[in-house]
Design an enzyme around this catalytic site. Structure first.
Site, PDB file in Angstrom:
ATOM      1  N   ASP A 201       0.809  -1.224   0.000  1.00 54.61           N
ATOM      2  CA  ASP A 201       0.000   0.000   0.000  1.00 54.61           C
ATOM      3  C   ASP A 201       0.840   1.271   0.000  1.00 54.61           C
ATOM      4  OD1 ASP A 201      -2.470   1.501   0.233  1.00 54.61           O
ATOM      5  OD2 ASP A 201      -2.057   1.738   2.357  1.00 54.61           O
ATOM      6  N   SER A 219      -7.460   6.454  -0.366  1.00 55.15           N
ATOM      7  CA  SER A 219      -7.657   5.118  -0.920  1.00 55.15           C
ATOM      8  C   SER A 219      -9.049   4.617  -0.553  1.00 55.15           C
ATOM      9  CB  SER A 219      -6.611   4.151  -0.376  1.00 55.15           C
ATOM     10  OG  SER A 219      -5.326   4.529  -0.789  1.00 55.15           O
ATOM     11  N   GLN A 269      -5.467  -1.277  -6.645  1.00 58.54           N
ATOM     12  CA  GLN A 269      -6.020  -0.333  -5.683  1.00 58.54           C
ATOM     13  C   GLN A 269      -6.825   0.746  -6.408  1.00 58.54           C
ATOM     14  OE1 GLN A 269      -4.219   2.928  -2.673  1.00 58.54           O
ATOM     15  NE2 GLN A 269      -3.922   0.826  -1.993  1.00 58.54           N
TER      16      GLN A 269
END
Length: 281
Positions: A201, A219, A269
């Site tokens: 991430d 996110s 993502q």
């Protein structure tokens, strides 16, 4: 990454904020068992940003992995960032045992701070099998990490990084880099998968599309597929690439390869991608 303030922390020269001294990566991944399928983090620290999403995702995967039959390893996770967390508070993880089949186990995890759900995850575990082992292509060109310049990955404990030539040299932060943990992780594959999740991430694949107006924000969701075992106390190569941006959201994908060129994991993502003035969840 989970918030626009975290993006402000995504500067290659970021320093360790006061209060983090003495906390290790292994401390972050140590969970206290409160009851059956109920866990709590044991390390907290002060920092000027909201809780790093890779940290809570890695902890959630660890909590889920503690509830599956021995020998089953994570093969995928899908997480949603729902609310901003606080690194100075403990996080509670509640695991739901959806199913244990002959070779797969399905789990759901809810992460809570102060009575509020900040993150949830669905993840699946699988008994490793033999059979076909193929991949379409090898890793992107990235050189030998031992010969490349070092740089700092922001907000990560006990992780060192090396910078190869960048596919998007004008991007706001690196989208391709080597990384490895600097602490001994032992031989537990669940721990290595969790550290991979922690790393997955840290970079934003939409940075290549920042144009002075449109910019990555919070996110929204994050997914990882684990294809092959990887030791995260050895070098791995992470590479992320933008795919699309529309309706105020952007999507990017990524790969993590081992030093011998094997594809260890794939990731996707989605994040807010708005004009700076409108960015925020």
């Amino acid at each position: 990454m989970t918030s626009d303030t975290r993006r402000a922390g995504a500067v290659q020269t970021a320093t360790v904020p006061p209060g983090q001294a003495g906390v290790t990566l292994l401390d972050l991944l140590a969970l206290e068992e409160l009851d059956r399928d109920l866990y709590r983090t044991t390390a907290v620290f002060d920092e000027p940003y909201f809780l790093y999403g890779g940290q809570v995702a890695a902890q959630a995967l660890l909590a889920a992995g503690r509830t599956v039959p021995e020998g089953r390893l994570p093969h995928s996770l899908h997480g949603y960032f729902l609310s901003r967390g606080n690194a100075a508070r403990s996080t509670i993880f509640r695991v739901e045992r959806d199913r244990d089949g002959r070779s797969f186990s399905a789990r759901r995890v809810v992460a809570v701070q102060g009575g509020q759900v900040i993150f949830n995850m669905s993840c699946s575990f699988h008994v490793p099998e033999g059979g076909a082992d193929r991949q379409v292509s090898g890793p992107p060109p990235a050189g030998d990490p031992e010969t490349l310049p070092a740089f700092t990955l922001p907000r990560l404990f006990d992780v060192q990084a090396r910078r190869p030539a960048q596919p998007y040299p004008d991007a706001g932060w690196d989208t391709r880099f080597w990384a490895r943990a600097t602490v001994e992780l032992g031989d537990d594959p669940l721990l290595h998968a969790s550290v991979l999740t922690y790393l997955s991430d840290v970079s934003g694949g939409l940075a290549a599309w920042h144009d002075g107006r449109a910019h990555t924000g919070a996110s929204l969701d994050h997914a990882v597929w684990f294809h092959r075992p990887a030791r995260l106390d050895d070098w791995v190569l992470m590479d992320v690439t933008p795919l699309t941006a529309a309706s105020g959201r952007g999507l990017y994908n990524g790969t993590i390869h081992t030093p011998d060129g094997r594809l260890a994991a794939s990731l996707i993502q989605e994040a807010l991608f708005r004009d700076r003035a409108a960015n925020g969840a």
